[in-house]
Design a protein around this motif. Structure first.
Motif, PDB file in Angstrom:
ATOM      1  N   ALA A 389       0.815  -1.226   0.000  1.00 28.90           N
ATOM      2  CA  ALA A 389       0.000   0.000   0.000  1.00 28.90           C
ATOM      3  C   ALA A 389       0.842   1.267   0.000  1.00 28.90           C
ATOM      4  CB  ALA A 389      -0.939   0.007   1.204  1.00 28.90           C
ATOM      5  N   LEU A 390       2.171   1.136  -0.050  1.00 29.23           N
ATOM      6  CA  LEU A 390       3.026   2.323  -0.045  1.00 29.23           C
ATOM      7  C   LEU A 390       2.752   3.227  -1.241  1.00 29.23           C
ATOM      8  CD1 LEU A 390       6.504   0.901   1.078  1.00 29.23           C
ATOM      9  CD2 LEU A 390       5.061   2.503   2.337  1.00 29.23           C
ATOM     10  N   MET A 391       2.276   2.657  -2.340  1.00 25.36           N
ATOM     11  CA  MET A 391       2.049   3.442  -3.542  1.00 25.36           C
ATOM     12  C   MET A 391       0.764   4.252  -3.499  1.00 25.36           C
ATOM     13  SD  MET A 391      -0.565   1.288  -4.650  1.00 25.36           S
ATOM     14  CE  MET A 391      -0.828   1.572  -6.381  1.00 25.36           C
ATOM     15  N   ILE A 392      -0.138   3.959  -2.560  1.00 24.34           N
ATOM     16  CA  ILE A 392      -1.466   4.576  -2.560  1.00 24.34           C
ATOM     17  C   ILE A 392      -1.411   6.109  -2.507  1.00 24.34           C
ATOM     18  CG2 ILE A 392      -3.606   4.813  -1.248  1.00 24.34           C
ATOM     19  CD1 ILE A 392      -3.563   2.255  -2.786  1.00 24.34           C
ATOM     20  N   PRO A 393      -0.694   6.743  -1.546  1.00 25.80           N
ATOM     21  CA  PRO A 393      -0.701   8.216  -1.515  1.00 25.80           C
ATOM     22  C   PRO A 393      -0.190   8.845  -2.808  1.00 25.80           C
ATOM     23  CG  PRO A 393       0.182   7.327   0.535  1.00 25.80           C
ATOM     24  CD  PRO A 393       0.063   6.178  -0.416  1.00 25.80           C
ATOM     25  N   THR A 394       0.869   8.285  -3.380  1.00 26.47           N
ATOM     26  CA  THR A 394       1.413   8.840  -4.623  1.00 26.47           C
ATOM     27  C   THR A 394       0.401   8.750  -5.752  1.00 26.47           C
ATOM     28  OG1 THR A 394       3.666   8.234  -3.989  1.00 26.47           O
ATOM     29  CG2 THR A 394       3.264   8.636  -6.315  1.00 26.47           C
ATOM     30  N   VAL A 395      -0.239   7.603  -5.896  1.00 29.15           N
ATOM     31  CA  VAL A 395      -1.192   7.422  -6.988  1.00 29.15           C
ATOM     32  C   VAL A 395      -2.415   8.305  -6.786  1.00 29.15           C
ATOM     33  CG1 VAL A 395      -2.599   5.762  -8.224  1.00 29.15           C
ATOM     34  CG2 VAL A 395      -0.391   5.067  -7.342  1.00 29.15           C
ATOM     35  N   GLN A 397      -2.538  11.186  -5.297  1.00 31.08           N
ATOM     36  CA  GLN A 397      -2.161  12.554  -5.648  1.00 31.08           C
ATOM     37  C   GLN A 397      -2.011  12.723  -7.161  1.00 31.08           C
ATOM     38  OE1 GLN A 397       1.782  13.893  -5.186  1.00 31.08           O
ATOM     39  NE2 GLN A 397       1.250  15.941  -4.483  1.00 31.08           N
ATOM     40  N   MET A 398      -1.489  11.694  -7.848  1.00 25.26           N
ATOM     41  CA  MET A 398      -1.239  11.796  -9.281  1.00 25.26           C
ATOM     42  C   MET A 398      -2.510  11.731 -10.114  1.00 25.26           C
ATOM     43  SD  MET A 398       1.968  12.256  -9.781  1.00 25.26           S
ATOM     44  CE  MET A 398       1.952  11.973 -11.536  1.00 25.26           C
ATOM     45  N   LEU A 399      -3.631  11.333  -9.508  1.00 28.33           N
ATOM     46  CA  LEU A 399      -4.874  11.209 -10.275  1.00 28.33           C
ATOM     47  C   LEU A 399      -5.323  12.522 -10.912  1.00 28.33           C
ATOM     48  CD1 LEU A 399      -7.207   8.826  -8.219  1.00 28.33           C
ATOM     49  CD2 LEU A 399      -6.306   8.458 -10.517  1.00 28.33           C
ATOM     50  N   LYS A 400      -4.895  13.626 -10.351  1.00 28.22           N
ATOM     51  CA  LYS A 400      -5.371  14.903 -10.885  1.00 28.22           C
ATOM     52  C   LYS A 400      -4.544  15.396 -12.071  1.00 28.22           C
ATOM     53  CE  LYS A 400      -2.767  17.539  -7.387  1.00 28.22           C
ATOM     54  NZ  LYS A 400      -2.883  18.438  -6.224  1.00 28.22           N
ATOM     55  N   TYR A 401      -3.396  14.746 -12.359  1.00 30.43           N
ATOM     56  CA  TYR A 401      -2.496  15.223 -13.406  1.00 30.43           C
ATOM     57  C   TYR A 401      -2.719  14.479 -14.713  1.00 30.43           C
ATOM     58  CZ  TYR A 401      -0.005  17.498  -9.593  1.00 30.43           C
ATOM     59  OH  TYR A 401       0.310  18.277  -8.525  1.00 30.43           O
ATOM     60  N   MET A 474      -8.368  12.401   1.463  1.00 36.85           N
ATOM     61  CA  MET A 474      -8.813  13.504   2.315  1.00 36.85           C
ATOM     62  C   MET A 474      -7.687  14.489   2.622  1.00 36.85           C
ATOM     63  SD  MET A 474     -11.264  11.337   4.945  1.00 36.85           S
ATOM     64  CE  MET A 474     -11.781  12.734   5.938  1.00 36.85           C
ATOM     65  N   VAL A 475      -6.434  14.021   2.708  1.00 39.76           N
ATOM     66  CA  VAL A 475      -5.350  14.917   3.143  1.00 39.76           C
ATOM     67  C   VAL A 475      -4.771  15.745   1.999  1.00 39.76           C
ATOM     68  CG1 VAL A 475      -4.727  13.434   5.067  1.00 39.76           C
ATOM     69  CG2 VAL A 475      -3.560  13.130   2.884  1.00 39.76           C
ATOM     70  N   PHE A 476      -4.959  15.312   0.737  1.00 37.43           N
ATOM     71  CA  PHE A 476      -4.386  16.052  -0.385  1.00 37.43           C
ATOM     72  C   PHE A 476      -5.377  17.071  -0.924  1.00 37.43           C
ATOM     73  CE2 PHE A 476      -1.695  12.162  -0.790  1.00 37.43           C
ATOM     74  CZ  PHE A 476      -0.471  12.790  -0.639  1.00 37.43           C
ATOM     75  N   GLU A 477      -4.834  18.103  -1.578  1.00 36.88           N
ATOM     76  CA  GLU A 477      -5.671  19.128  -2.196  1.00 36.88           C
ATOM     77  C   GLU A 477      -6.507  18.502  -3.297  1.00 36.88           C
ATOM     78  OE1 GLU A 477      -5.207  23.361  -4.652  1.00 36.88           O
ATOM     79  OE2 GLU A 477      -3.442  22.308  -3.860  1.00 36.88           O
ATOM     80  N   LYS A 478      -7.775  18.903  -3.380  1.00 38.40           N
ATOM     81  CA  LYS A 478      -8.709  18.287  -4.319  1.00 38.40           C
ATOM     82  C   LYS A 478      -8.702  19.022  -5.653  1.00 38.40           C
ATOM     83  CE  LYS A 478     -10.032  15.804  -0.809  1.00 38.40           C
ATOM     84  NZ  LYS A 478      -9.174  16.480   0.179  1.00 38.40           N
ATOM     85  N   GLU A 479      -8.503  18.265  -6.711  1.00 41.25           N
ATOM     86  CA  GLU A 479      -8.666  18.746  -8.079  1.00 41.25           C
ATOM     87  C   GLU A 479      -9.350  17.629  -8.861  1.00 41.25           C
ATOM     88  OE1 GLU A 479      -8.128  21.620  -9.263  1.00 41.25           O
ATOM     89  OE2 GLU A 479      -6.825  22.588  -7.789  1.00 41.25           O
ATOM     90  N   MET A 489       3.030  20.281 -11.200  1.00 43.60           N
ATOM     91  CA  MET A 489       3.267  19.435 -10.030  1.00 43.60           C
ATOM     92  C   MET A 489       4.004  20.209  -8.956  1.00 43.60           C
ATOM     93  SD  MET A 489       4.303  15.712 -11.597  1.00 43.60           S
ATOM     94  CE  MET A 489       4.726  15.113  -9.964  1.00 43.60           C
ATOM     95  N   GLN A 490       3.549  20.070  -7.725  1.00 43.79           N
ATOM     96  CA  GLN A 490       4.149  20.748  -6.595  1.00 43.79           C
ATOM     97  C   GLN A 490       4.999  19.776  -5.794  1.00 43.79           C
ATOM     98  OE1 GLN A 490       1.201  22.784  -4.317  1.00 43.79           O
ATOM     99  NE2 GLN A 490       0.322  23.837  -6.075  1.00 43.79           N
ATOM    100  N   SER A 491       6.038  20.310  -5.156  1.00 46.28           N
ATOM    101  CA  SER A 491       6.980  19.453  -4.425  1.00 46.28           C
ATOM    102  C   SER A 491       6.980  19.770  -2.932  1.00 46.28           C
ATOM    103  CB  SER A 491       8.392  19.648  -4.999  1.00 46.28           C
ATOM    104  OG  SER A 491       8.760  21.014  -4.956  1.00 46.28           O
ATOM    105  N   GLY A 492       5.835  20.156  -2.383  1.00 45.20           N
ATOM    106  CA  GLY A 492       5.801  20.529  -0.976  1.00 45.20           C
ATOM    107  C   GLY A 492       5.009  19.583  -0.102  1.00 45.20           C
TER     108      GLY A 492
END
Length: 551
Positions: A389-395, A397-401, A474-479, A489-492
């Motif tokens: 499940a380590l890939m879940i947060p990255t994926v 977040q990447m759904l909006k790009y 829930m924790v990432f900005e919604k787009e 892409m932001q790096s913060g």
């Protein structure tokens, strides 16, 4: 266009270039144009945020990102400083370096190696092929030398003061040879793919080759420590025939031979290979360059994709997992986008590869350190499955790009009053298409290893990852899905990713704790089920039609 002055460091080699039939002045001019154009592309490791950035500020983004590589090189310093076994130390150092350089090359420099503009623009002009090919080789080498220079600056200085000038000079030579070897090996693999495939299929396969290289380097790094026997802090090199394929050992053996005085047959053989191997590889690369350039033209070809049946997996799964028609529609839309977006796959699929192999890597390490397979099989090592499940947060977040983000106008034209079905459909498609196959494959393997007793634990892990997915959302900005260009892409988000990793550890720890209670895993399963129902309801209350209005 201003002259790039530091290219003048090539002037002393002008005679050598011209001896090989290269027009030196034209080569430098081509290099200037290539470097100027590359200055407008932000590297993967540091992306410029903001959609209205000044174009002039985008120059030299790769140069500005080198400080990150200098920071990453700090992990090498303890290995350089310790005085245990040079073969062991430098095998680890070159293993880490080859991993970092290769992954950076895959993510940022593939567009340099696979550039078709030379053939389209320069081949129709009175420019010698030798000039174009040499400019291309130097283009790649400039990036790699800057990258490896940043990664090895601190280790070189520390090695100079710790081990002396001979170590310092030998380290520089081996780094250059390592760069040559990586360029030639990567290009040879691309040539092999280009040789047998074409069109759209080729572009997909190149993505998979890049992903395979990343995974291969990760797995290969695990074998480096297997070269040595570690008992009572006495490290000894125990050579075997198959170790000739562990490339970091080639570059480390020269230090053992020159500084420790070891004259082992394998040490001498590896030392010779560290010189002959890269030079032979780059020679082969130069011979294959004309064929490589011819086959590279296939990347410019476009073939229509065959029409797929409407009643495929995506349609069946959308009916199974989604409620309303709109949610099913965006489930299928997201499913197709994740399969067709090459930029998305190039950035996300390596994470899937890591998630696929990490549970087995850690389990293999436990097996290597414990008394045997039977002891591991009767224990709780199946909890390593949480690493998938380590890939879940990255994926998430990447759904909006998307590389085709301008197509986001469809959200405005569609009769949508609420964006909740859009997000739900995208999240469920991500979970089913990307995480689902990884989890199913690993669950089957773990069932074979640990037996049917872990079936309730597999259900608990699946529920935990479902909860982890919605919390990541829930924790990432919604787009809106696929509505933002990759250039934005932001790096913060480093702290957020670190916090999500800790949360995954908490979920795994809770699972472990409940296994010590009678019927504890079933109690935790019930708690997770309730938490999922609550989280999936609360997560979309913050998502309203205002997301549609922002487009």
């Amino acid at each position: 266009m201003g002259t790039i002055r530091w290219l003048r460091i090539l002037d002393p080699l002008r005679g050598l270039f011209e001896r090989f039939g290269v027009d030196y002045a034209m080569m430098c001019r081509i290099l200037e144009i290539k470097l100027l154009m590359d200055g407008r592309r932000a590297p993967t490791i540091i992306q410029r945020s903001g959609k209205n950035a000044d174009p002039d500020a985008l120059t030299n983004q790769f140069i500005k990102s080198l400080w990150i590589y200098v920071l990453l090189s700090v992990v090498l310093l303890p290995i350089i400083v310790m005085k245990i076994n040079l073969m062991f130390q430098m095998s680890l150092v070159f293993g880490i370096l080859m991993f970092m350089v290769t992954t950076s090359m895959i993510s940022d420099f593939s567009s340099v190696i696979l550039d078709v503009r030379d053939r389209n623009i320069l081949f129709s002009k009175p420019v010698r092929r030798q000039t174009i090919n040499m400019a291309k080789i130097l283009h790649v080498m400039i990036y790699l030398l800057l990258l490896t220079g940043a990664l090895t600056l601190l280790p070189l200085l520390v090695g100079l003061f710790t081990h002396g000038p001979l170590f310092f000079l030998l380290f520089i030579v081996e780094i250059i040879l390592m760069d040559l070897f990586i360029v030639a090996l990567t290009a040879a693999l691309y040539w092999l793919v280009l040789r047998f495939f074409d069109g759209e299929k080729l572009k997909d396969i190149i993505n998979y080759v890049q992903i395979g290289l990343t995974i291969g380097m990760t797995v290969g790094y695990q074998f480096i420590s297997r070269l040595f026997n570690l008992m009572d802090m006495n490290i000894a090199f125990a050579p075997k025939w198959w170790e000739i394929f562990i490339f970091p050992a080639w570059f480390a053996s020269s230090f053992e031979w020159a500084l420790s005085g070891s004259a082992n047959t394998y040490i001498i053989l590896f030392s010779v290979l560290s010189v002959v191997g890269p030079l032979a590889a780059i020679w082969m690369y130069s011979l294959l360059m004309p064929s490589f350039e011819r086959n590279l033209q296939k990347l410019a070809s476009h073939q229509a994709r065959g029409r797929k049946s409407r009643t495929g997996w995506n349609d069946r799964l959308s009916k199974l997992f989604c409620r309303g028609n709109i949610e099913r529609l965006f489930f299928r839309f997201s499913w197709d986008m994740m399969g067709r977006e090459r930029d998305f796959k190039l950035k996300v699929y390596p994470q899937l590869g890591f998630s696929l192999i990490f549970p087995f890597v850690f389990m293999f390490n436990i097996l290597h350190s414990n008394s045997g397979f039977a002891e591991m099989r009767s224990g709780r090592s199946f909890l390593f499955l949480y690493f998938c499940a380590l890939m879940i947060p990255t994926v998430v977040q990447m759904l909006k790009y998307s590389g085709n983000s301008k197509g986001a106008w469809i959200y405005q034209t569609a009769p949508l009053t609420n964006s909740t079905p859009v997000y739900k459909g995208a999240l469920k498609a991500m979970f089913a298409r990307l995480f689902g196959p990884v989890f199913v494959f690993q669950a089957i393997v773990f069932l074979f290893i640990f037996g049917a007793r872990i079936i309730p634990d597999l259900v608990v892990i699946l529920l935990s990852v479902l909860l982890y997915t919605i919390l990541s959302f829930m924790v990432f900005e919604k787009e809106l899905p696929f509505s933002v260009p990759f250039q934005s892409m932001q790096s913060g988000n480093t702290l957020i990713f670190f916090g999500m990793m800790l949360l995954l550890g908490v979920l795994a720890g809770a699972h472990l704790g409940f296994t010590f209670l009678a019927y504890g895993k079933y109690l935790w399963m019930l708690v997770l089920l309730v938490l999922n129902l609550i989280a999936w309801k609360l997560a979309f209350r913050q998502v309203r039609s205002d997301r549609l209005q922002r487009l």
